[in-house]
Design a protein around this motif. Sequence first.
Motif, short mmCIF file in Angstrom:
data_model
loop_
_atom_site.label_atom_id
_atom_site.label_comp_id
_atom_site.label_asym_id
_atom_site.label_seq_id
_atom_site.Cartn_x
_atom_site.Cartn_y
_atom_site.Cartn_z
N SER A 9 0.88 -1.16 0.00
CA SER A 9 0.00 0.00 0.00
C SER A 9 0.93 1.22 0.00
CB SER A 9 -0.92 0.00 1.22
OG SER A 9 -0.16 0.06 2.42
N ALA A 10 0.36 2.43 0.01
CA ALA A 10 1.21 3.62 -0.08
C ALA A 10 0.57 4.78 0.65
CB ALA A 10 1.47 3.97 -1.54
N SER A 11 1.42 5.72 1.06
CA SER A 11 0.96 6.97 1.67
C SER A 11 1.84 8.11 1.18
CB SER A 11 0.99 6.88 3.20
OG SER A 11 2.31 6.70 3.66
N ARG A 12 1.39 9.32 1.42
CA ARG A 12 2.08 10.52 0.93
C ARG A 12 2.08 11.56 2.04
NH1 ARG A 12 1.04 15.50 -1.20
NH2 ARG A 12 2.21 16.12 -3.08
N CYS A 13 3.18 12.31 2.16
CA CYS A 13 3.28 13.30 3.23
C CYS A 13 3.91 14.58 2.68
CB CYS A 13 4.13 12.75 4.37
SG CYS A 13 4.16 13.77 5.85
N ASP A 14 3.20 15.70 2.78
CA ASP A 14 3.72 17.00 2.34
C ASP A 14 4.66 17.59 3.39
OD1 ASP A 14 2.46 17.25 -0.12
OD2 ASP A 14 0.62 18.02 0.78
N ASP A 15 5.48 18.54 2.93
CA ASP A 15 6.35 19.26 3.86
C ASP A 15 5.56 19.93 4.98
OD1 ASP A 15 8.82 18.65 2.86
OD2 ASP A 15 9.39 20.72 2.40
N ALA A 16 4.41 20.45 4.65
CA ALA A 16 3.61 21.16 5.66
C ALA A 16 3.20 20.25 6.81
CB ALA A 16 2.37 21.77 5.01
N GLU A 17 3.16 18.93 6.56
CA GLU A 17 2.70 17.98 7.57
C GLU A 17 3.83 17.46 8.47
OE1 GLU A 17 -0.67 15.31 5.74
OE2 GLU A 17 0.88 15.61 4.22
N ILE A 18 5.06 17.49 7.97
CA ILE A 18 6.17 16.82 8.67
C ILE A 18 6.42 17.38 10.07
CG2 ILE A 18 8.67 16.45 8.61
CD1 ILE A 18 8.41 15.91 5.60
N PRO A 19 6.56 18.71 10.26
CA PRO A 19 6.81 19.20 11.63
C PRO A 19 5.71 18.81 12.61
CG PRO A 19 7.32 20.91 10.02
CD PRO A 19 6.63 19.81 9.27
N ILE A 69 13.94 19.63 13.38
CA ILE A 69 13.57 19.14 14.71
C ILE A 69 13.37 20.30 15.68
CG2 ILE A 69 14.23 17.66 16.63
CD1 ILE A 69 13.62 16.20 13.94
N ARG A 70 14.26 21.27 15.62
CA ARG A 70 14.15 22.43 16.52
C ARG A 70 12.85 23.18 16.27
NH1 ARG A 70 18.71 24.39 15.46
NH2 ARG A 70 18.02 25.83 13.83
N GLU A 71 12.48 23.34 14.99
CA GLU A 71 11.23 24.03 14.65
C GLU A 71 10.02 23.25 15.18
OE1 GLU A 71 8.41 24.79 10.75
OE2 GLU A 71 10.56 24.44 10.44
N ALA A 72 10.11 21.93 15.13
CA ALA A 72 8.95 21.11 15.50
C ALA A 72 8.76 20.98 17.00
CB ALA A 72 9.09 19.72 14.87
N VAL A 73 9.85 20.76 17.75
CA VAL A 73 9.69 20.43 19.17
C VAL A 73 10.53 21.30 20.10
CG1 VAL A 73 9.08 18.05 18.63
CG2 VAL A 73 11.47 18.60 19.09
N GLY A 74 11.28 22.25 19.54
CA GLY A 74 12.07 23.13 20.39
C GLY A 74 13.30 22.49 21.00
N VAL A 75 13.69 21.35 20.47
CA VAL A 75 14.87 20.63 20.95
C VAL A 75 15.81 20.42 19.77
CG1 VAL A 75 15.71 18.45 21.91
CG2 VAL A 75 13.58 19.45 22.76
N GLU A 76 17.10 20.62 19.97
CA GLU A 76 18.06 20.37 18.90
C GLU A 76 18.88 19.12 19.23
OE1 GLU A 76 21.87 22.42 16.67
OE2 GLU A 76 20.20 23.69 17.30
#
Length: 455
Positions: A357-367, A413-420
């Motif tokens: 099966s397959a799925s798709r993920c845009d950049d806007a969804e990743i963070p 990662i820093r943008e998403a969760v504030g941790v580097e």
Amino acid sequence: MRFISTRGQTAPHSFSDAVAVGLAPDGGLFVPETLPAFDAGALARFEALKNDYAGLCFEFLRHFATDIPADTLRAIIQKSYTRFDAPDIAPLRKLDDRLHVLELFHGPTLAFKDFALQLLGNLYEHQCAVRGESINVLGATSGDTGSAAIHGLLGKPGTAIFILYPDGRTSPLQERQMACTGAENVFALAIDGTFDDAQAALKDVFGDQSFRARHHLSAVNSINLARILAQCVYYLSAWLRLPPDARAGAEFVVPTGNFGNVLAGWMLQKMGVPLRGFKVATNQNDILHRLFTTGEYRVTGVRPSLAPSMDIQVSSNFERFLYYSLGRDAARVREVMRTFKAAGRYVFENFNRDTFSASRCDDAEIPGIIRRVYEKYGYIVDPHTACALKDPDPGRPSVVLATASPAKFPDTIREAVGVEPRHPSLEALKARPLDKHKIEATPDAIKAFIAARAA
């Protein structure tokens, strides 16, 4: 065992010769002449080795590398897994009762490519010693393949490695892993364009049989069958370590660009290991998602993304799947690939999706996915693995392949969760000068560069 081309116009090769050549002379990809059928006895032997990764790898690969003495093969494999920083090499982390993550980023370059490319580098070293010949390795990368290939061959006598990559389209740390080694046998070649441009030029270089033979040129991309076979082992290892009640129903969810990673699991399934099925998780460069949902294989433009190792349109390893799906009909494979190359498109009637099966993920969804996983489980995933965690199926067990360390993508990662996240090997690279070569993505430019610096 012998290995034949998907296009049927190359004489059968031994394992060592298929590894040395990489891409078959007729432009096809090597596959085993026959796939082994693992029966209950073989599965029991694998079961006994589920906590011995190198031992399991030997027990599996001995069915293919039949031209290498067993003691030699065992030593090569043992050496290949000494640079991983996790005792069990590929940890299987349980996030909840239905969700496991297979961590494939504990090798020297912190990406899943290390599993195959540490082994391939040692196979090349063995061949140079046995044959008394040098070897020049050529590869193209969208991110992790290049650094893993380079670190599999660092300083090995009789070898040189040339890696093409799209300038400005890998993460800064991925580029530093390729261009800051200081090794005299390593050449990082930055091109203007995309990974697909680099891969197309690479295939044209390999199409020049005279140049290829003169410089003992070998392919390090996942077009090299040794890559696929080595990657089969971590699927086997993970399946053996799942709880018995989860094995039968578990789906493997795989971040995928060039189709090699997920193909390895599928080939293992065809050998008799009862893996239930696979989800191909793409980013916004979604040729494989479109293929498995519509039956149309069509190239569109590559868009740079937060998951750069998947910024690919033409997935080389699809040809191996095609070969088996078409009943091993090499003439039909040639027809499909010829049409696709000319038109950039092929529509399959009654396309056989098998267990995919397959799925798709845009950049806007990743963070947002990275944030959700962190908040729910206290676990940080890289952008590629995030694509595979978009829509976990709550109705059955899933094994998500974590393909790279989050430390390779600190900005996202820093943008998403504030941790580097940090890793000592990556921190050490930041002070080193870049040593890269700008080059046109043309066969002539690449051949001239190799000829001037070949081992």
